[in-house]
Design an enzyme around this catalytic site. Structure first.
Site, mmCIF file in Angstrom:
data_model
loop_
_atom_site.group_PDB
_atom_site.id
_atom_site.type_symbol
_atom_site.label_atom_id
_atom_site.label_comp_id
_atom_site.label_asym_id
_atom_site.label_seq_id
_atom_site.Cartn_x
_atom_site.Cartn_y
_atom_site.Cartn_z
ATOM 1 N N LEU A 100 7.634 6.649 -4.483
ATOM 2 C CA LEU A 100 7.886 6.136 -2.983
ATOM 3 C C LEU A 100 6.800 4.935 -2.846
ATOM 4 C CD1 LEU A 100 9.472 6.138 -0.663
ATOM 5 C CD2 LEU A 100 7.913 7.782 0.285
ATOM 6 N N GLU A 134 3.854 2.265 -2.765
ATOM 7 C CA GLU A 134 3.495 0.925 -3.564
ATOM 8 C C GLU A 134 2.231 0.490 -2.967
ATOM 9 O OE1 GLU A 134 6.610 -1.778 -3.030
ATOM 10 O OE2 GLU A 134 8.265 -0.791 -3.820
ATOM 11 N N TRP A 144 0.155 5.288 -7.156
ATOM 12 C CA TRP A 144 -0.574 6.642 -7.224
ATOM 13 C C TRP A 144 0.506 7.701 -7.684
ATOM 14 C CZ3 TRP A 144 -5.281 5.473 -5.578
ATOM 15 C CH2 TRP A 144 -5.564 4.524 -4.551
ATOM 16 N N ILE A 145 1.173 7.462 -8.695
ATOM 17 C CA ILE A 145 2.283 8.438 -8.934
ATOM 18 C C ILE A 145 1.697 9.786 -9.563
ATOM 19 C CG2 ILE A 145 4.594 8.799 -10.010
ATOM 20 C CD1 ILE A 145 4.363 6.792 -7.495
ATOM 21 N N GLY A 189 -25.382 26.771 0.217
ATOM 22 C CA GLY A 189 -26.793 26.166 0.370
ATOM 23 C C GLY A 189 -26.783 24.959 -0.843
ATOM 24 N N GLU A 233 1.486 12.622 1.058
ATOM 25 C CA GLU A 233 2.839 13.107 1.506
ATOM 26 C C GLU A 233 2.686 12.816 2.991
ATOM 27 O OE1 GLU A 233 4.969 16.262 0.016
ATOM 28 O OE2 GLU A 233 3.987 16.348 -1.885
ATOM 29 N N SER A 258 -2.898 12.588 7.800
ATOM 30 C CA SER A 258 -2.912 13.521 9.122
ATOM 31 C C SER A 258 -2.523 12.619 10.168
ATOM 32 C CB SER A 258 -4.364 13.787 9.298
ATOM 33 O OG SER A 258 -4.661 14.838 8.396
HETATM 34 C C1 LIG Z 1 -4.169 11.346 -5.652
HETATM 35 C C2 LIG Z 1 -3.089 10.465 -4.909
HETATM 36 C C3 LIG Z 1 -1.638 10.949 -5.275
HETATM 37 C C4 LIG Z 1 -0.577 10.442 -4.837
HETATM 38 N N1 LIG Z 1 0.846 10.909 -5.085
HETATM 39 C C5 LIG Z 1 1.904 10.034 -4.875
HETATM 40 C C6 LIG Z 1 3.246 10.272 -5.359
HETATM 41 O O1 LIG Z 1 3.193 11.232 -6.170
HETATM 42 N N2 LIG Z 1 4.179 9.528 -4.924
HETATM 43 C C7 LIG Z 1 4.086 8.735 -4.091
HETATM 44 O O2 LIG Z 1 4.947 7.955 -3.716
HETATM 45 N N3 LIG Z 1 2.780 8.408 -3.434
HETATM 46 C C8 LIG Z 1 1.646 9.194 -3.793
HETATM 47 N N4 LIG Z 1 0.449 8.900 -3.159
HETATM 48 C C9 LIG Z 1 0.277 7.888 -2.110
HETATM 49 C C10 LIG Z 1 0.005 8.576 -0.729
HETATM 50 O O3 LIG Z 1 1.377 9.284 -0.089
HETATM 51 C C11 LIG Z 1 -0.236 7.452 -0.061
HETATM 52 O O4 LIG Z 1 -1.522 7.071 -0.213
HETATM 53 C C12 LIG Z 1 -0.448 7.942 1.647
HETATM 54 O O5 LIG Z 1 0.809 7.902 1.927
HETATM 55 C C13 LIG Z 1 -1.118 6.889 2.502
HETATM 56 O O6 LIG Z 1 -0.669 5.274 2.299
HETATM 57 P P1 LIG Z 1 -1.784 4.385 1.830
HETATM 58 O O7 LIG Z 1 -2.831 4.760 0.571
HETATM 59 O O8 LIG Z 1 -1.031 3.011 1.266
HETATM 60 O O9 LIG Z 1 -2.834 4.228 3.162
HETATM 61 P P2 LIG Z 1 -2.320 3.351 4.420
HETATM 62 O O10 LIG Z 1 -0.745 3.324 4.755
HETATM 63 O O11 LIG Z 1 -2.734 1.788 4.273
HETATM 64 O O12 LIG Z 1 -3.354 3.850 5.650
HETATM 65 C C14 LIG Z 1 -4.655 3.734 5.602
HETATM 66 C C15 LIG Z 1 -5.299 4.516 6.971
HETATM 67 O O13 LIG Z 1 -4.416 3.798 8.002
HETATM 68 C C16 LIG Z 1 -3.845 4.837 8.676
HETATM 69 N N5 LIG Z 1 -2.507 4.458 9.515
HETATM 70 C C17 LIG Z 1 -1.582 3.838 8.650
HETATM 71 N N6 LIG Z 1 -0.622 3.661 9.499
HETATM 72 C C18 LIG Z 1 -0.848 4.308 10.726
HETATM 73 C C19 LIG Z 1 -0.313 4.452 12.172
HETATM 74 N N7 LIG Z 1 1.032 3.764 12.252
HETATM 75 N N8 LIG Z 1 -1.032 5.103 12.975
HETATM 76 C C20 LIG Z 1 -2.153 5.670 12.819
HETATM 77 N N9 LIG Z 1 -2.816 5.418 11.570
HETATM 78 C C21 LIG Z 1 -2.143 4.747 10.651
HETATM 79 C C22 LIG Z 1 -3.533 6.164 7.589
HETATM 80 O O14 LIG Z 1 -3.516 7.179 8.367
HETATM 81 C C23 LIG Z 1 -4.746 5.827 6.977
HETATM 82 O O15 LIG Z 1 -6.012 6.350 7.471
HETATM 83 C C24 LIG Z 1 -0.719 9.519 -3.905
HETATM 84 C C25 LIG Z 1 -1.948 9.138 -3.407
HETATM 85 C C26 LIG Z 1 -2.962 9.537 -3.879
HETATM 86 C C27 LIG Z 1 -4.354 9.183 -3.373
#
Ligand SMILES: Cc1cc2nc3c(=O)[nH]c(=O)nc-3n(C[C@H](O)[C@H](O)[C@H](O)COP(=O)(O)OP(=O)(O)OC[C@H]3O[C@@H](n4cnc5c(N)ncnc54)[C@H](O)[C@@H]3O)c2cc1C
Length: 382
Positions: free
Chosen positions: A125, A127, A156-157, A339, A363, A366
């Site tokens: 999902l 990108e 990040w898949i 510690g 997924e 928070s």
């Molecule tokens: C180790 C790892 C494994 C993963 N595995 C998968 C996978 O298998 N498949 C897949 O599809 N994805 C995967 N992901 C992706 C993961 O789901 C995303 O990293 C996550 O959803 C956050 O998206 P982002 O990194 O683009 O952060 P951003 O969306 O850029 O967010 C950055 C910050 O802004 C905050 N923020 C963004 N929008 C809002 C809002 N509307 N209100 C308040 N705060 C907001 C976020 O909470 C975060 O603190 C993985 C990520 C990691 C690191």
């Protein structure tokens, strides 16, 4: 309300706990240190039926309920959170949407080998520019012959470097926004699908993730999951269930950290007594135990609603939010209880601390769980 587990639930706990003690815990530190994908554990999980826990026996799965899945996830993640997430992705993010959205021919071809562990799955999902804002997809599927041609990049898949099968979300009609997203079942070894180098991560280091590149990748119409335009619904309904799995992973991390810290606190002596007998440490232990139980009850509630076929979007988000924050707090306090020994790799506390962080990010972060919970409350859906 009944707090007793059934004999079937006790049996899956025994199976998962024995597997975790026999095979997972002894190598958890080593696979973390070397960021080594534990192929042997994945094979054993397949043999034990842990990779298709909720998949119906008709499709070669274990045919158990969502609570059984949560119980097994907690046991395995308490020993090793990396192994937990490999299992969680295959169960919640790949088998589950196939159970819900695939037709019988698709289930026969794709779900069967995933349920037995013969094949491993991934979920695509996110990108580079579409994480929290999952509808901002730029990967496109353009009609071609009886199918589509796909171009774009996924980020990040998890299981990406090893996966044989993937569930992909991408745009088929940009004009329609999130209603223009469709979902496809991808053969990860087919032409036009390439994998980037594995990500070098803070925690869950034995679980591998990477970018996936689609370059003129041709899929047939038979690989469409649901109908054209169903992709966002496929993704969101999958995450409603996936979040229960991550809540269970977080619960496992919290319990593993708690048990290690409690054991250490009864053995380590300062000022002539075990540190567990200093009130500051004993109160930490009391808070840890209470918060873990609270997170477990929320997680079991979400799983029970799913088992009953009821809407559980808010309850899954609450469980994931609570369990992930509890895991981070408990793991941080576990390091404190150890510690100086909490800060070195000779003891497990630092691994739990590093592993806990991701549960507040993937997924849905928070912040996004709070957005989901609040918006459902405000719209009167919770
Ligand atoms: C180790 C790892 C494994 C993963 N595995 C998968 C996978 O298998 N498949 C897949 O599809 N994805 C995967 N992901 C992706 C993961 O789901 C995303 O990293 C996550 O959803 C956050 O998206 P982002 O990194 O683009 O952060 P951003 O969306 O850029 O967010 C950055 C910050 O802004 C905050 N923020 C963004 N929008 C809002 C809002 N509307 N209100 C308040 N705060 C907001 C976020 O909470 C975060 O603190 C993985 C990520 C990691 C690191």
């Amino acid at each position: 309300m009944n707090f007793e587990l059934t004999e079937e639930h006790e049996a899956i706990r025994r199976t998962a706990r024995e597997f975790a003690a026999r095979s997972v815990a002894p190598i958890a530190a080593e696979i973390d240190k070397h960021a080594r994908f534990p192929k042997e554990l994945v094979d054993e999980m397949g043999e034990l039926g842990l990779l298709g826990i909720e998949v119906e026996p008709e499709w070669d799965g274990a045919g158990l309920d969502p609570l059984a899945y949560v119980i097994a996830m907690e046991e395995i993640s308490a020993a090793c959170a990396s192994t937990g997430v490999i299992m969680s992705v295959n169960n919640s993010l790949v088998c589950d949407p196939l159970r819900k959205w695939a037709n019988d021919a698709q289930k026969d071809k794709w779900l069967r080998p995933l349920a037995t562990g013969e094949k491993l799955g991934c979920f695509m999902l996110s990108e580079p520019e579409a994480g929290s804002d999952a509808a901002a997809q730029t990967t496109v599927a353009t009609p071609s012959g009886d199918g589509f041609v796909i171009n774009g990049v996924k980020n990040w898949i998890t299981n990406g470097p090893q996966a044989d099968v993937g569930i992909l979300m991408c745009m088929t009609d940009r004009e329609k926004g999130h209603r223009g997203i469709s979902s496809f079942i991808i053969d990860m070894n087919a032409e036009g699908v390439t994998r980037g180098p594995k990500d070098d991560k803070l925690g869950i280091r034995a679980s591998h993730s990477c970018q996936i590149f689609f370059t003129d990748h041709q899929v047939s119409g038979e690989q469409l999951l649901g109908k054209v335009g169903d992709g966002f619904k496929v993704a969101m309904s999958t995450l409603d269930c996936g979040r229960i799995g991550i809540a269970a992973q977080a619960l496992g991390i919290a319990r593993g950290a708690f048990e290690a810290a409690t054991r250490y606190a009864t053995e380590r002596k300062t000022f002539g007594k075990a540190i567990a007998n200093h009130q500051a440490i004993s109160f930490m232990i009391a808070d840890m135990a209470t918060e873990i139980d609270a997170a477990r009850l929320l997680t079991y509630r979400a799983a029970s609603l799913k088992a009953a076929g009821k809407r559980h979007t808010t309850e899954s988000a609450m469980a994931k939010l609570m369990a992930s924050e509890v895991a981070n707090k408990v793991a941080k306090n576990a390091v404190q209880i150890f510690g100086g020994n909490g800060y070195v790799t000779e003891y497990p506390a630092e691994r739990y601390y590093r592993d806990a962080k991701i549960t507040e990010i993937y997924e849905g972060t928070s912040e996004i769980q709070r957005v989901v919970i609040a918006s459902n409350i405000i719209r009167g859906l919770a």
